[in-house]
Design a protein around this motif. Structure first.
Motif, PDB file in Angstrom:
ATOM      1  N   ALA A   7       0.801  -1.228   0.000  1.00 28.35           N
ATOM      2  CA  ALA A   7       0.000   0.000   0.000  1.00 28.35           C
ATOM      3  C   ALA A   7       0.837   1.282   0.000  1.00 28.35           C
ATOM      4  O   ALA A   7       0.444   2.269  -0.649  1.00 28.35           O
ATOM      5  CB  ALA A   7      -0.958  -0.013   1.192  1.00 28.35           C
ATOM      6  N   PRO A   8       2.005   1.351   0.681  1.00 29.90           N
ATOM      7  CA  PRO A   8       2.770   2.616   0.660  1.00 29.90           C
ATOM      8  C   PRO A   8       3.239   3.030  -0.732  1.00 29.90           C
ATOM      9  O   PRO A   8       3.579   4.207  -0.941  1.00 29.90           O
ATOM     10  CB  PRO A   8       3.968   2.312   1.572  1.00 29.90           C
ATOM     11  CG  PRO A   8       3.474   1.246   2.502  1.00 29.90           C
ATOM     12  CD  PRO A   8       2.570   0.401   1.649  1.00 29.90           C
ATOM     13  N   LEU A   9       3.283   2.107  -1.691  1.00 30.62           N
ATOM     14  CA  LEU A   9       3.744   2.453  -3.040  1.00 30.62           C
ATOM     15  C   LEU A   9       2.688   3.181  -3.851  1.00 30.62           C
ATOM     16  O   LEU A   9       3.012   3.836  -4.854  1.00 30.62           O
ATOM     17  CB  LEU A   9       4.157   1.186  -3.801  1.00 30.62           C
ATOM     18  CG  LEU A   9       5.584   0.674  -3.594  1.00 30.62           C
ATOM     19  CD1 LEU A   9       5.816   0.235  -2.156  1.00 30.62           C
ATOM     20  CD2 LEU A   9       5.887  -0.479  -4.566  1.00 30.62           C
ATOM     21  N   VAL A  10       1.430   3.079  -3.439  1.00 34.32           N
ATOM     22  CA  VAL A  10       0.347   3.574  -4.291  1.00 34.32           C
ATOM     23  C   VAL A  10       0.416   5.086  -4.470  1.00 34.32           C
ATOM     24  O   VAL A  10       0.287   5.600  -5.591  1.00 34.32           O
ATOM     25  CB  VAL A  10      -1.021   3.145  -3.720  1.00 34.32           C
ATOM     26  CG1 VAL A  10      -2.154   3.814  -4.500  1.00 34.32           C
ATOM     27  CG2 VAL A  10      -1.162   1.622  -3.781  1.00 34.32           C
ATOM     28  N   GLU A  11       0.617   5.817  -3.385  1.00 34.85           N
ATOM     29  CA  GLU A  11       0.598   7.287  -3.490  1.00 34.85           C
ATOM     30  C   GLU A  11       1.704   7.827  -4.405  1.00 34.85           C
ATOM     31  O   GLU A  11       1.413   8.621  -5.322  1.00 34.85           O
ATOM     32  CB  GLU A  11       0.700   7.918  -2.103  1.00 34.85           C
ATOM     33  CG  GLU A  11       0.621   9.445  -2.148  1.00 34.85           C
ATOM     34  CD  GLU A  11       0.647  10.073  -0.772  1.00 34.85           C
ATOM     35  OE1 GLU A  11       0.760  11.314  -0.672  1.00 34.85           O
ATOM     36  OE2 GLU A  11       0.539   9.325   0.227  1.00 34.85           O
ATOM     37  N   PRO A  12       2.979   7.448  -4.236  1.00 34.29           N
ATOM     38  CA  PRO A  12       3.990   7.981  -5.165  1.00 34.29           C
ATOM     39  C   PRO A  12       3.814   7.480  -6.589  1.00 34.29           C
ATOM     40  O   PRO A  12       4.096   8.212  -7.548  1.00 34.29           O
ATOM     41  CB  PRO A  12       5.313   7.516  -4.551  1.00 34.29           C
ATOM     42  CG  PRO A  12       4.962   6.377  -3.657  1.00 34.29           C
ATOM     43  CD  PRO A  12       3.595   6.669  -3.145  1.00 34.29           C
ATOM     44  N   TRP A  13       3.349   6.240  -6.739  1.00 29.82           N
ATOM     45  CA  TRP A  13       3.103   5.728  -8.095  1.00 29.82           C
ATOM     46  C   TRP A  13       2.070   6.587  -8.811  1.00 29.82           C
ATOM     47  O   TRP A  13       2.293   7.029  -9.943  1.00 29.82           O
ATOM     48  CB  TRP A  13       2.651   4.273  -8.006  1.00 29.82           C
ATOM     49  CG  TRP A  13       2.026   3.743  -9.265  1.00 29.82           C
ATOM     50  CD1 TRP A  13       2.524   3.827 -10.528  1.00 29.82           C
ATOM     51  CD2 TRP A  13       0.772   3.055  -9.377  1.00 29.82           C
ATOM     52  NE1 TRP A  13       1.654   3.224 -11.428  1.00 29.82           N
ATOM     53  CE2 TRP A  13       0.580   2.746 -10.742  1.00 29.82           C
ATOM     54  CE3 TRP A  13      -0.192   2.660  -8.449  1.00 29.82           C
ATOM     55  CZ2 TRP A  13      -0.556   2.057 -11.197  1.00 29.82           C
ATOM     56  CZ3 TRP A  13      -1.312   1.970  -8.903  1.00 29.82           C
ATOM     57  CH2 TRP A  13      -1.490   1.686 -10.256  1.00 29.82           C
ATOM     58  N   LEU A  14       0.935   6.850  -8.157  1.00 28.38           N
ATOM     59  CA  LEU A  14      -0.105   7.640  -8.806  1.00 28.38           C
ATOM     60  C   LEU A  14       0.308   9.096  -8.975  1.00 28.38           C
ATOM     61  O   LEU A  14      -0.166   9.773  -9.884  1.00 28.38           O
ATOM     62  CB  LEU A  14      -1.407   7.535  -8.022  1.00 28.38           C
ATOM     63  CG  LEU A  14      -2.060   6.146  -8.055  1.00 28.38           C
ATOM     64  CD1 LEU A  14      -3.349   6.129  -7.248  1.00 28.38           C
ATOM     65  CD2 LEU A  14      -2.322   5.692  -9.496  1.00 28.38           C
ATOM     66  N   ALA A  15       1.225   9.576  -8.137  1.00 32.08           N
ATOM     67  CA  ALA A  15       1.740  10.938  -8.333  1.00 32.08           C
ATOM     68  C   ALA A  15       2.534  11.043  -9.625  1.00 32.08           C
ATOM     69  O   ALA A  15       2.547  12.095 -10.272  1.00 32.08           O
ATOM     70  CB  ALA A  15       2.602  11.347  -7.136  1.00 32.08           C
ATOM     71  N   VAL A  16       3.209   9.963 -10.009  1.00 30.43           N
ATOM     72  CA  VAL A  16       3.920   9.943 -11.289  1.00 30.43           C
ATOM     73  C   VAL A  16       2.934   9.772 -12.439  1.00 30.43           C
ATOM     74  O   VAL A  16       3.038  10.438 -13.471  1.00 30.43           O
ATOM     75  CB  VAL A  16       4.966   8.808 -11.308  1.00 30.43           C
ATOM     76  CG1 VAL A  16       5.641   8.725 -12.682  1.00 30.43           C
ATOM     77  CG2 VAL A  16       6.013   9.035 -10.221  1.00 30.43           C
ATOM     78  N   PHE A  17       1.970   8.895 -12.274  1.00 30.62           N
ATOM     79  CA  PHE A  17       1.020   8.609 -13.352  1.00 30.62           C
ATOM     80  C   PHE A  17       0.004   9.730 -13.559  1.00 30.62           C
ATOM     81  O   PHE A  17      -0.496   9.907 -14.666  1.00 30.62           O
ATOM     82  CB  PHE A  17       0.284   7.304 -13.043  1.00 30.62           C
ATOM     83  CG  PHE A  17       0.909   6.084 -13.648  1.00 30.62           C
ATOM     84  CD1 PHE A  17       2.279   5.959 -13.780  1.00 30.62           C
ATOM     85  CD2 PHE A  17       0.110   5.036 -14.106  1.00 30.62           C
ATOM     86  CE1 PHE A  17       2.856   4.834 -14.343  1.00 30.62           C
ATOM     87  CE2 PHE A  17       0.682   3.893 -14.674  1.00 30.62           C
ATOM     88  CZ  PHE A  17       2.053   3.796 -14.787  1.00 30.62           C
ATOM     89  N   ASP A  18      -0.311  10.445 -12.491  1.00 34.12           N
ATOM     90  CA  ASP A  18      -1.374  11.460 -12.578  1.00 34.12           C
ATOM     91  C   ASP A  18      -1.134  12.547 -11.558  1.00 34.12           C
ATOM     92  O   ASP A  18      -1.926  12.752 -10.632  1.00 34.12           O
ATOM     93  CB  ASP A  18      -2.743  10.790 -12.355  1.00 34.12           C
ATOM     94  CG  ASP A  18      -3.905  11.753 -12.544  1.00 34.12           C
ATOM     95  OD1 ASP A  18      -3.739  12.749 -13.276  1.00 34.12           O
ATOM     96  OD2 ASP A  18      -4.974  11.501 -11.948  1.00 34.12           O
ATOM     97  N   GLY A  19      -0.031  13.258 -11.712  1.00 25.59           N
ATOM     98  CA  GLY A  19       0.345  14.273 -10.732  1.00 25.59           C
ATOM     99  C   GLY A  19      -0.671  15.390 -10.590  1.00 25.59           C
ATOM    100  O   GLY A  19      -0.826  15.976  -9.519  1.00 25.59           O
ATOM    101  N   ASP A  20      -1.388  15.709 -11.673  1.00 25.84           N
ATOM    102  CA  ASP A  20      -2.394  16.770 -11.612  1.00 25.84           C
ATOM    103  C   ASP A  20      -3.748  16.269 -11.135  1.00 25.84           C
ATOM    104  O   ASP A  20      -4.701  17.043 -11.024  1.00 25.84           O
ATOM    105  CB  ASP A  20      -2.553  17.415 -12.994  1.00 25.84           C
ATOM    106  CG  ASP A  20      -1.293  18.136 -13.440  1.00 25.84           C
ATOM    107  OD1 ASP A  20      -0.555  18.619 -12.561  1.00 25.84           O
ATOM    108  OD2 ASP A  20      -1.040  18.186 -14.664  1.00 25.84           O
ATOM    109  N   ASN A  21      -3.857  14.971 -10.900  1.00 20.33           N
ATOM    110  CA  ASN A  21      -5.090  14.366 -10.387  1.00 20.33           C
ATOM    111  C   ASN A  21      -6.284  14.664 -11.285  1.00 20.33           C
ATOM    112  O   ASN A  21      -7.393  14.941 -10.814  1.00 20.33           O
ATOM    113  CB  ASN A  21      -5.365  14.847  -8.958  1.00 20.33           C
ATOM    114  CG  ASN A  21      -6.351  13.956  -8.230  1.00 20.33           C
ATOM    115  OD1 ASN A  21      -6.419  12.744  -8.480  1.00 20.33           O
ATOM    116  ND2 ASN A  21      -7.136  14.531  -7.329  1.00 20.33           N
ATOM    117  N   ASP A  22      -6.056  14.599 -12.599  1.00 18.65           N
ATOM    118  CA  ASP A  22      -7.142  14.919 -13.523  1.00 18.65           C
ATOM    119  C   ASP A  22      -7.437  13.774 -14.492  1.00 18.65           C
ATOM    120  O   ASP A  22      -8.167  13.965 -15.465  1.00 18.65           O
ATOM    121  CB  ASP A  22      -6.812  16.182 -14.308  1.00 18.65           C
ATOM    122  CG  ASP A  22      -5.531  16.049 -15.133  1.00 18.65           C
ATOM    123  OD1 ASP A  22      -4.878  14.989 -15.073  1.00 18.65           O
ATOM    124  OD2 ASP A  22      -5.179  17.023 -15.830  1.00 18.65           O
TER     125      ASP A  22
END
Length: 393
Positions: free
Chosen positions: A312-327
């Motif tokens: 679970a700790p990997l999810v946040e940085p992974w998604l920050a790379v994949f979708d940093g703008d959260n859009d």
């Protein structure tokens, strides 16, 4: 299979070695890898190892292949991006076994059988990656990333059909968009970045990517590999777990961005983040003693639930790379899929113009209750060295 030591690197038999710059026809040579294709007696299948030297020396990818292929240029000519690298390469020893092999591959490179096999293989990758979109409905940024790979495979098919090489298309697809678009008659270099959400800042991806690497390395030490896990996956695990791998990728992305290709840098760093996610998932399968072989790149189960359950700790940085703008939402994924599907008819026309009678497979997201838990050899991909088992053409 363990990697080669520094001494073994220095003692590679030159008569079994082909070398090529990874991207001689493009800018960004400072960001390119230097490939060495080695027919290695210790290799039972495709294996990779990287040597990151101090500047100004280039990064070297050692691609290890079974030595039996030295006697089979027809097989090598059908091997997707491996064939691309071989035709771009040069032998260090004229008249050596590697030199004879390379000339044999060149002689067959554009014959209908090998060319059709490669192109059909790339188109099969389009089908397989689009299938994964339906299984990633719970994570739109991941679904969109599968469409990154589908577009890259489509470009590989378009360029290969036209006798153009594209050795790094699976990690740097935007660098090939103009050439592929010219073959398809569409302004791909203009439409691809927006369709895949590649217009963000590569620099903003660096910190979460480094955090993702730190977490993956700490949580995923080299495992006791189950017997079913083949050497190719084991070597990819070691490749991506190497301490300097991500800093090397970030340095290459900075060069791309500085020279005007920020979308390529974004694509490149997302691929690196996906590889770290897969490192964690493959590690979990090894710890579980998985009874079947697992591809390093293609997921064997639904990704987000697996990460939340085990890493679970990997999810946040992974998604920050994949979708940093959260859009990136379902609508963004649908737009990326629509962009891909709009290329289907131009691809069919292009294949016919190139004299290839290949029927395009259906491109449709799979909507199962869960992904098949087993990756078959026919469905494996391997990044820039990607290829499925070649279909009979």
């Amino acid at each position: 299979m363990p990697g080669r030591s520094d001494i073994e690197w220095a003692c590679l038999p030159l008569e079994q070695l082909l070398v090529a710059p990874g991207e001689p026809e493009r800018a960004h040579r400072r960001a390119a890898d230097f490939d060495a294709v080695f027919f290695d007696a210790d290799a039972t299948e495709l294996q990779v190892q990287r040597r990151i030297g101090p500047r100004p020396f280039p990064t070297i990818d050692l691609i290890r292949l079974p030595p039996t292929l030295l006697q089979d240029p027809a097989a090598v000519a059908r091997m997707g991006l491996i064939a691309h690298r071989v035709v771009m390469a040069g032998a260090l020893c004229p008249g050596s076994a590697a030199d004879v092999l390379q000339r044999g591959v060149l002689a067959q490179w554009q014959q209908p059988g090998p060319r059709g096999a490669r192109v059909a293989g790339f188109l099969e990758m389009v089908r397989l990656t689009v299938r994964e979109v339906g299984a990633a409905a719970d994570c739109p940024p991941l679904a969109r990333f599968f469409l990154h790979m589908a577009h890259a495979a489509l470009m590989a098919a378009a360029l290969d059909a036209a006798a153009q090489t594209c050795p790094n298309v699976f990690t740097r697809a935007p660098l090939y968009a103009q050439a592929a678009g010219e073959r398809l008659g569409v302004p791909l270099q203009h439409t691809l970045p927006a369709a895949l959400g590649l217009l963000g800042s590569p620099a903003a991806m660096e910190a979460p990517l480094l955090q993702l690497q730190r977490l993956a390395r700490r949580r995923c030490p080299p495992p006791a590999w189950p017997a079913a896990m083949r050497d190719g996956t084991r070597s990819e695990f070691a490749y991506w777990r190497a301490p300097a791998e991500i800093t090397s990728r970030i340095a290459a992305a900075r060069v791309m961005a500085a020279e005007g290709d920020a979308p390529a840098a974004v694509f490149y760093l997302r691929y690196a983040a996906w590889s770290l996610v897969r490192l964690a998932m493959v590690h979990r399968r090894a710890v579980e003693g998985h009874a079947h072989h697992v591809s390093f790149i293609r997921p064997e189960c639904a990704v987000l639930p697996d990460l939340l359950a085990h890493h679970a700790p990997l999810v946040e940085p992974w998604l920050a790379v994949f979708d940093g703008d959260n859009d990136c939402d379902a609508a963004a994924t649908e737009a990326a899929l629509s962009h891909l599907l709009a290329l289907r008819e131009p691809m069919a026309v292009h294949l016919a113009r190139c004299g290839l009678a290949i029927e395009l497979p259906e491109w449709r997201p799979w909507r199962p209750e869960r992904i098949s838990p087993i990756t078959t050899p026919e469905e494996e991909t391997h990044g820039d060295r990607a290829r499925p088992v070649e279909p009979a053409v």
